[in-house]
Design a protein around this motif. Structure first.
Motif: not given
Length: 223
Positions: A176-181, A207-213, A216-220
């Motif tokens: 759930l914390l990951a979903a919030n992040h 929005l395209d840029r925000l989705a991609a960025a 990437r940060v989440f997966l990092a």
């Protein structure tokens, strides 16, 4: 069949058709009132809106408005809670991420983009501002809207992340914390900007840029 029986049958059919026509008109008026009320509430706010305003915008009498809705508060509540139903499709998407390690970033980015499109839609932003503006007057309504909408979406996303973690695609202790992040990385910039400036300030490219960025940060952090 006798003439009398035939006449009775036709009379019954005619009465049924009239009732169906009346029901259809009632449904159309109900929808027209909801649409008009949504528009007026967004234009004038809750306190600045009257049932006369809504009746005029819906092109019906005020008596008709009261026939469908006992008072302004109940009409406002139905409009607010109806928006949670529109999130159902997006919530279904949150539960449908393809479990493919090679394309995980692509799949999450696609999901992020669709989530951004839904939650930054101009009317959703306007309704969000309206709900917050009246949270002290209708705290229970605000709570129900949050629980049936955003909180339900977060719970669905958390369950999906938990499945991805079980398959070794993500490293997650608190789903759930990951979903919030994940949601925060996507929504912090466009939603906060819209809330303080009165409307959406982003482009489709933003929005395209925000989705991609954000992905990437989440997966990092979590891959």
């Amino acid at each position: 069949m006798s003439t009398g029986q035939s006449s009775t049958l036709l009379s019954g059919v005619s009465r049924m058709e009239k009732e169906q026509t009346m029901d259809s008109r009632s449904v159309r008026k109900h929808e027209a009132i909801l649409e008009a009320a949504t528009s007026v509430f967004l234009d004038k706010g809750y306190s600045g809106t009257s049932m006369d305003d809504i009746a005029k915008r819906a092109a019906v009498s005020k008596q008709t408005v009261y026939k469908h809705f006992a008072d302004k508060e109940k009409l406002f509540a139905e409009i607010v809670l109806a928006t949670t139903d529109r999130l159902d499709t997006t919530i279904d998407l949150l539960a449908d991420i393809t479990t493919d390690a090679a394309n995980l970033e692509e799949n999450l980015t696609r999901l992020a983009r669709r989530l951004l499109a839904t939650l930054t839609h101009p009317q959703v932003i306007q309704l969000r501002r309206l709900i917050i503006a009246n949270a002290d007057v209708f705290p229970d309504l605000g709570t129900e809207w949050y629980e049936r909408g955003f909180q339900r979406g977060l719970a669905t996303l958390a369950a999906t992340f938990r499945q991805l973690a079980d398959q070794g695609l993500l490293r997650i202790d608190d789903a759930l914390l990951a979903a919030n992040h994940f949601s925060g990385l996507l929504l912090w910039i466009p939603v906060n900007k819209a809330m303080f400036t009165g409307g959406a300030q982003h482009t489709e490219a933003d929005l395209d840029r925000l989705a991609a960025a954000g992905t990437r940060v989440f997966l990092a952090a979590y891959r």
